[in-house]
Design a protein around this motif. Structure first.
Motif: not given
Length: 262
Positions: A79-87
Motif C-alpha cells: 500500500t502506498v500514498v500518492v503525493v505531489p513531487k514537492d510534498h
C-alpha cells in the motif's frame, strides 16, 4: 456437436491494477486453438460479471463471497500514498498513517482497502473513482492511499508515491463461479498456479503416441542340422594334438607302440 463445443473460448475478467499479460501468454502457448478474451471490469461489478456468465473466471480483489464463488488468493500488494513531487513525503523512503495526520486523505467510492478508520483529514466529498482522486492529488487537493498497482496504473509525471507501513493491504485472487468449474477453468487455474503442461492436476493430458514394438532378434541357425562353423585359427578343435592326422576314431593311438621293459 454444438457450436460451443466446435469453437470453445475463454473469457477472463480483471479489475484495475491487475496485469494478466503473463498468464495470457502462457494460455496462448498451451491452448492456441482456444481464444482468450480479456474483460476489463471495475471492482464493484466484477462479481456480478462472473455470476451472470460475462466471464469464465476473473482476477478480483478480496474479500470474495464464497457462497457461490470459488477463489484462490494469489498475492498481497504493497500500500502506498500518492503525493505531489514537492510534498514533504517525497523526501522519505516510507511513511506511517500518523505521518498523514495533517493531510486531506481522499477516499474514493471504489476504494479497495476497507479502512476501519481513514487516516488524515476527511475531504468535503468522496471522489467517484480512484482516477478522479489522482486528478485531485495533482491539483493539490489532498493525498491518496491505494494499492501500488493502482498508483502505477494512474501514474503522472508530477506525482510520486511512497509505501505506507501500517495501512490495510489489498489481496488479489482468481475467482470463478463454483458450479462452473469447467475444464478450461481448470486449465487456467493450472497456469496461474505454475503447473507444467504435463501436470496430472486439472484436465488430463492427451495420451502419448504408442511406441513401435521392437523387432524380434534373428535366431541363430541350429548347429545340429546346419553346417559347422569353421573354428578360428589356433583354437582347439577337440582332437588330440598328438594324433598327427584327422579322421581317426576317438581313443585310437597312432604311431609305433612302446616296447615293454626287459
Amino acid at each position: 456437436m454444438t457450436g460451443s463445443e466446435a469453437s470453445p473460448s475463454f473469457k477472463l475478467a480483471y479489475v484495475p491494477g491487475v496485469t494478466p499479460a503473463k498468464w495470457v501468454r502462457i494460455w496462448n502457448e498451451r491452448l492456441p486453438d482456444v481464444p482468450l478474451t480479456l474483460v476489463a471490469v471495475s471492482v464493484a461489478e466484477a462479481f456480478d460479471v462472473l455470476r451472470e456468465g460475462g466471464a469464465d473466471a476473473g482476477f478480483v480483489r478480496l474479500p470474495v463471497d464464497r457462497t457461490d464463488l470459488s477463489a484462490i488468493p494469489l498475492y498481497t500488494e504493497t500500500t502506498v500514498v500518492v503525493v505531489p513531487k514537492d510534498h514533504v513525503v517525497a523526501a522519505v523512503d516510507q511513511v506511517s498513517t500518523d505521518d498523514l495526520a495533517d493531510d486531506i486523505v481522499l477516499h474514493p467510492l471504489d476504494d479497495t482497502l476497507g479502512w476501519e478508520r481513514l487516516p488524515g483529514q476527511p475531504a468535503i466529498e468522496r471522489p467517484a473513482t480512484t482516477e478522479d482522486a489522482v486528478d485531485l492529488v495533482a491539483a493539490g487537493i489532498g493525498v491518496l492511499v491505494v494499492p501500488q498497482s493502482l498508483a502505477r496504473l494512474h501514474h503522472r509525471k508530477d506525482l510520486t508515491y511512497r509505501p505506507v507501513t501500517d495501512a490495510p493491504e489489498s489481496r488479489v485472487a482468481l475467482s470463478w463461479p463454483e458450479e462452473k468449474t469447467t475444464d478450461l477453468v481448470e486449465d487456467f487455474i493450472g497456469i496461474v498456479r505454475g503447473r507444467t503442461v504435463n501436470s496430472t492436476r486439472g484436465r488430463a493430458p492427451a495420451p502419448a503416441p504408442a511406441e513401435p514394438k521392437a523387432k524380434a532378434k534373428a535366431k541363430r541357425p541350429e548347429t545340429g542340422g546346419g553346417a559347422r562353423r569353421k573354428p578360428a585359427a589356433g583354437k582347439a578343435t577337440g582332437r588330440n594334438p598328438r594324433s598327427g592326422g584327422s579322421g581317426g576314431a576317438k581313443g585310437t593311438k597312432r604311431g609305433k607302440p612302446r616296447r615293454g621293459r626287459s
